[in-house]
Design an enzyme around this catalytic site. Structure first.
Site, PDB file in Angstrom:
ATOM      1  N   GLU A  66       3.389  55.516  60.516  1.00 24.98           N
ATOM      2  CA  GLU A  66       4.759  55.727  61.007  1.00 24.98           C
ATOM      3  C   GLU A  66       4.813  55.687  62.524  1.00 24.98           C
ATOM      4  O   GLU A  66       4.050  56.359  63.208  1.00 24.98           O
ATOM      5  CB  GLU A  66       5.311  57.088  60.561  1.00 24.98           C
ATOM      6  CG  GLU A  66       6.699  57.308  61.160  1.00 24.98           C
ATOM      7  CD  GLU A  66       7.296  58.705  60.977  1.00 24.98           C
ATOM      8  OE1 GLU A  66       8.429  58.900  61.445  1.00 24.98           O
ATOM      9  OE2 GLU A  66       6.646  59.571  60.380  1.00 24.98           O
ATOM     10  N   ASP A 134      -1.514  69.421  72.033  1.00 28.00           N
ATOM     11  CA  ASP A 134      -0.383  69.257  72.949  1.00 28.00           C
ATOM     12  C   ASP A 134      -0.317  70.505  73.818  1.00 28.00           C
ATOM     13  O   ASP A 134      -0.197  71.616  73.297  1.00 28.00           O
ATOM     14  CB  ASP A 134       0.906  69.103  72.112  1.00 28.00           C
ATOM     15  CG  ASP A 134       2.148  68.960  72.975  1.00 28.00           C
ATOM     16  OD1 ASP A 134       2.024  68.808  74.207  1.00 28.00           O
ATOM     17  OD2 ASP A 134       3.269  69.003  72.422  1.00 28.00           O
ATOM     18  N   ILE A 135      -0.453  70.343  75.123  1.00 28.88           N
ATOM     19  CA  ILE A 135      -0.440  71.499  76.026  1.00 28.88           C
ATOM     20  C   ILE A 135       0.623  71.278  77.099  1.00 28.88           C
ATOM     21  O   ILE A 135       0.641  70.244  77.768  1.00 28.88           O
ATOM     22  CB  ILE A 135      -1.819  71.720  76.691  1.00 28.88           C
ATOM     23  CG1 ILE A 135      -2.910  71.883  75.631  1.00 28.88           C
ATOM     24  CG2 ILE A 135      -1.798  72.973  77.559  1.00 28.88           C
ATOM     25  CD1 ILE A 135      -3.655  70.643  75.275  1.00 28.88           C
ATOM     26  N   ASP A 136       1.514  72.255  77.243  1.00 33.56           N
ATOM     27  CA  ASP A 136       2.609  72.183  78.225  1.00 33.56           C
ATOM     28  C   ASP A 136       2.408  73.224  79.304  1.00 33.56           C
ATOM     29  O   ASP A 136       2.169  74.404  78.990  1.00 33.56           O
ATOM     30  CB  ASP A 136       3.956  72.498  77.541  1.00 33.56           C
ATOM     31  CG  ASP A 136       4.599  71.242  77.010  1.00 33.56           C
ATOM     32  OD1 ASP A 136       4.110  70.149  77.332  1.00 33.56           O
ATOM     33  OD2 ASP A 136       5.588  71.359  76.253  1.00 33.56           O
ATOM     34  N   CYS A 156      -0.455  74.322  90.652  1.00 33.15           N
ATOM     35  CA  CYS A 156      -0.538  74.776  89.254  1.00 33.15           C
ATOM     36  C   CYS A 156      -1.104  73.719  88.308  1.00 33.15           C
ATOM     37  O   CYS A 156      -1.621  74.056  87.233  1.00 33.15           O
ATOM     38  CB  CYS A 156       0.807  75.287  88.743  1.00 33.15           C
ATOM     39  SG  CYS A 156       2.154  74.085  88.826  1.00 33.15           S
ATOM     40  N   ARG A 187       5.336  64.354  82.352  1.00 33.15           N
ATOM     41  CA  ARG A 187       6.082  65.353  83.100  1.00 33.15           C
ATOM     42  C   ARG A 187       5.348  66.682  83.248  1.00 33.15           C
ATOM     43  O   ARG A 187       4.944  67.080  84.312  1.00 33.15           O
ATOM     44  CB  ARG A 187       7.426  65.592  82.408  1.00 33.15           C
ATOM     45  CG  ARG A 187       8.384  66.408  83.251  1.00 33.15           C
ATOM     46  CD  ARG A 187       9.690  66.652  82.514  1.00 33.15           C
ATOM     47  NE  ARG A 187      10.705  67.245  83.377  1.00 33.15           N
ATOM     48  CZ  ARG A 187      11.847  67.729  82.923  1.00 33.15           C
ATOM     49  NH1 ARG A 187      12.129  67.670  81.631  1.00 33.15           N
ATOM     50  NH2 ARG A 187      12.730  68.254  83.753  1.00 33.15           N
ATOM     51  N   VAL A 190      -0.322  67.688  78.977  1.00 33.18           N
ATOM     52  CA  VAL A 190      -1.290  66.689  78.527  1.00 33.18           C
ATOM     53  C   VAL A 190      -1.343  66.660  77.003  1.00 33.18           C
ATOM     54  O   VAL A 190      -1.081  67.666  76.338  1.00 33.18           O
ATOM     55  CB  VAL A 190      -2.713  66.963  79.095  1.00 33.18           C
ATOM     56  CG1 VAL A 190      -2.757  66.743  80.591  1.00 33.18           C
ATOM     57  CG2 VAL A 190      -3.202  68.371  78.740  1.00 33.18           C
ATOM     58  N   HIS A 191      -1.670  65.491  76.471  1.00 31.60           N
ATOM     59  CA  HIS A 191      -1.876  65.311  75.036  1.00 31.60           C
ATOM     60  C   HIS A 191      -3.310  64.862  74.808  1.00 31.60           C
ATOM     61  O   HIS A 191      -3.861  64.121  75.616  1.00 31.60           O
ATOM     62  CB  HIS A 191      -0.925  64.238  74.481  1.00 31.60           C
ATOM     63  CG  HIS A 191       0.512  64.592  74.614  1.00 31.60           C
ATOM     64  ND1 HIS A 191       1.519  63.638  74.640  1.00 31.60           N
ATOM     65  CD2 HIS A 191       1.134  65.791  74.748  1.00 31.60           C
ATOM     66  CE1 HIS A 191       2.695  64.241  74.761  1.00 31.60           C
ATOM     67  NE2 HIS A 191       2.484  65.543  74.841  1.00 31.60           N
ATOM     68  N   LEU A 349       4.700  64.463  64.883  1.00 35.42           N
ATOM     69  CA  LEU A 349       4.806  63.270  65.735  1.00 35.42           C
ATOM     70  C   LEU A 349       4.307  63.633  67.137  1.00 35.42           C
ATOM     71  O   LEU A 349       4.476  64.767  67.580  1.00 35.42           O
ATOM     72  CB  LEU A 349       6.261  62.815  65.832  1.00 35.42           C
ATOM     73  CG  LEU A 349       6.927  62.354  64.526  1.00 35.42           C
ATOM     74  CD1 LEU A 349       8.432  62.196  64.736  1.00 35.42           C
ATOM     75  CD2 LEU A 349       6.325  61.051  64.038  1.00 35.42           C
ATOM     76  N   LEU A 350       3.699  62.665  67.820  1.00 32.20           N
ATOM     77  CA  LEU A 350       3.301  62.899  69.209  1.00 32.20           C
ATOM     78  C   LEU A 350       3.580  61.626  70.005  1.00 32.20           C
ATOM     79  O   LEU A 350       3.366  60.521  69.524  1.00 32.20           O
ATOM     80  CB  LEU A 350       1.816  63.264  69.295  1.00 32.20           C
ATOM     81  CG  LEU A 350       1.329  63.780  70.660  1.00 32.20           C
ATOM     82  CD1 LEU A 350       2.021  65.080  71.066  1.00 32.20           C
ATOM     83  CD2 LEU A 350      -0.191  63.988  70.657  1.00 32.20           C
ATOM     84  N   HIS A 357       8.432  58.434  80.795  1.00 27.65           N
ATOM     85  CA  HIS A 357       9.200  59.671  80.614  1.00 27.65           C
ATOM     86  C   HIS A 357      10.571  59.513  81.269  1.00 27.65           C
ATOM     87  O   HIS A 357      10.658  59.265  82.479  1.00 27.65           O
ATOM     88  CB  HIS A 357       8.457  60.854  81.237  1.00 27.65           C
ATOM     89  CG  HIS A 357       8.994  62.173  80.770  1.00 27.65           C
ATOM     90  ND1 HIS A 357      10.279  62.585  81.028  1.00 27.65           N
ATOM     91  CD2 HIS A 357       8.422  63.153  80.026  1.00 27.65           C
ATOM     92  CE1 HIS A 357      10.476  63.770  80.480  1.00 27.65           C
ATOM     93  NE2 HIS A 357       9.364  64.137  79.866  1.00 27.65           N
TER      94      HIS A 357
END
Length: 448
Positions: A66, A134-136, A156, A187, A190-191, A349-350, A357
């Site tokens: 998909e 997934d890290i935000d 940061c 943005r 990282v994934h 989904l990723l 972006h």
């Protein structure tokens, strides 16, 4: 808009011949998809060598994957599937998605799922999917004072570098995975894509177990203490993370870049992580005294941190909880904070690498884990910058290698040589071995 027209040629800025006004819009995106998006490499990746002529290939494999497109005005197109790179390319060029997400490989072609649903058998299920993380950086807002929300700066962003260092070392060293792709989200984070066939075939339960292995930070809005390191000794993975990465990063960088002990309020936040109130108030009093002494502003963070360490690790505080407290504070401020749900379920989904972006106009480029200290999100190519570079190079040249004349070249080359080629080599070997084993099996059956 024709492929060959000059972009905003009439708005040339002084001194920059081919410059394109900043921004993100459909016209810019169309040119990016026409000239720069690496369809061939992208398709090869998701085929995992099943697009070759070898009799061991699963020809249906890529067509069961998909892809989801988000079009302008948040129109979602789920369950898109493609049998060839050409088909994928023409669909992306025609629809011009603002975002492309990658889902799992299903048991049947996701575009035909309704036909299977009517047959009454529950055959439409995910059967394969990369192990993803997934890290935000917005999840670190309680420990960074320079930015908040989706904003990042060079003070940061190193928190994301730490994520890459810790997870990458463990995924390779503890789990034996080799084919790992790190990607800037465009943005705020990282994934991570773990692409070994062993990783792709993990069940949801196994994924949850791996995610839990990495889970130290259990932050809820209301719990003050987000990290509890229990037991007489640290798990070897945590001990390694602490001594090799976290301790040095906290003491040499974060303490100063975020001025973690420079104000009453920030000190209080760290003191709240000490379970013994007497010790916390003893430190508080000492720090109040510091304010009246001659410690310079630069040194106040270090001086207070050293006092905290000496107090907590001195002989009179022999209790396990207090001695471990220094480590807990460091882990609370620096350890990776994962979005657990993304890693636990196959059907998440990723966002695909090499998307743009929409809010920043930046490309979701791969990050080299061996040089992640050098990665600067503010230096990642933007859509308008790439189009300016295309303009400067002359738009009419051979489109196969357009990207080679832009700053995207380094990213595509890294993706190809450091990730894609070694991964495909391993996939081909596995296909070959599986096919030979099958042949041997049927020979043995015949001989019997």
């Amino acid at each position: 808009m024709s492929d060959t027209m000059e972009i905003d040629g009439q708005q040339q800025q002084k001194g920059v011949d081919a410059a394109v006004p900043d921004g993100f819009n459909t016209d810019y995106l169309r040119i990016y998809y026409a000239k720069l998006f690496p369809y061939g490499d992208f398709f090869k990746w998701l085929s995992y060598a099943n697009d070759a002529k070898h009799p061991g290939c699963d020809q249906s494999y890529i067509g069961r994957r998909e892809l989801s497109f988000t079009l302008e005005n948040d129109i979602y197109l789920r369950f898109q599937s493609f049998d060839s790179a050409a088909e994928l390319e023409s669909s992306i060029k025609e629809k011009c998605p603002f975002k492309i997400d990658i889902g799992p490989v299903y048991s049947v072609d996701p575009a035909k799922r309704h036909a299977y649903a009517q047959s009454g058998n529950n055959v439409f299920v995910p059967v394969e999917r990369e192990l993803i993380f997934d890290i935000d950086i917005s999840d670190y807002d309680d420990v960074r004072y320079c930015c908040s929300g989706a904003d990042t700066c060079l003070d940061c962003w190193p928190l994301m570098t730490i994520v890459i260092k810790i997870l990458d070392a463990s995924l390779r060293g503890d789990f034996g995975f080799n084919h790992i792709l790190w990607v800037y989200s465009g943005r705020r984070g990282v994934h991570c894509w773990v692409c070994d066939s062993r990783a792709r075939k993990l069940t949801n339960e196994q994924r949850s177990a791996i995610a839990d292995y990495f889970r130290v930070y259990k932050g809820g809005e209301n719990s003050l203490k987000k990290v509890s390191l229990t037991g007489p000794v640290l798990h070897p993975f945590l001990a390694r993370s602490y001594t090799d990465v976290l301790k040095g990063f906290f003491e040499d960088k974060l303490l100063h870049s975020q001025q973690l002990l420079a104000s009453e309020e920030r000190c209080q936040k760290i003191l709240e992580l000490i379970p013994d109130e007497n010790v916390a108030s003893e430190l508080h009093d000492r720090w109040q005294g510091n304010r009246r002494s001659s410690i310079s502003k630069e040194d106040v963070n270090t001086a207070r941190w050293e006092q905290l360490k000496t107090t907590l690790q001195s002989g009179k505080h022999k209790t396990q909880g207090l001695r471990r407290c220094v480590e807990e504070i460091v882990f609370s401020y620096t350890y990776p904070r994962l979005d657990m749900e993304v890693s636990k379920h196959m059907n998440h989904l990723l966002k695909a690498p090499f998307c743009i972006h929409p809010k920043t106009g930046r490309v979701c480029v791969p990050i080299d884990p061996n040089n992640c200290d050098e990665f600067d999100p503010s230096a990642v190519p933007t859509l308008s910058q790439l189009l300016g570079e295309l303009n400067a190079a002359g738009m009419q040249m051979d489109s196969e290698s357009d990207w080679e004349r832009t700053s995207l070249e380094k990213s595509i080359r890294f993706f190809r040589t450091s990730f894609l080629q070694p991964m495909l080599k391993a996939c081909k070997e596995e296909l070959e071995n599986a096919y030979n084993a099958k042949l041997q099996q049927s020979k043995n059956a015949l001989n019997w």
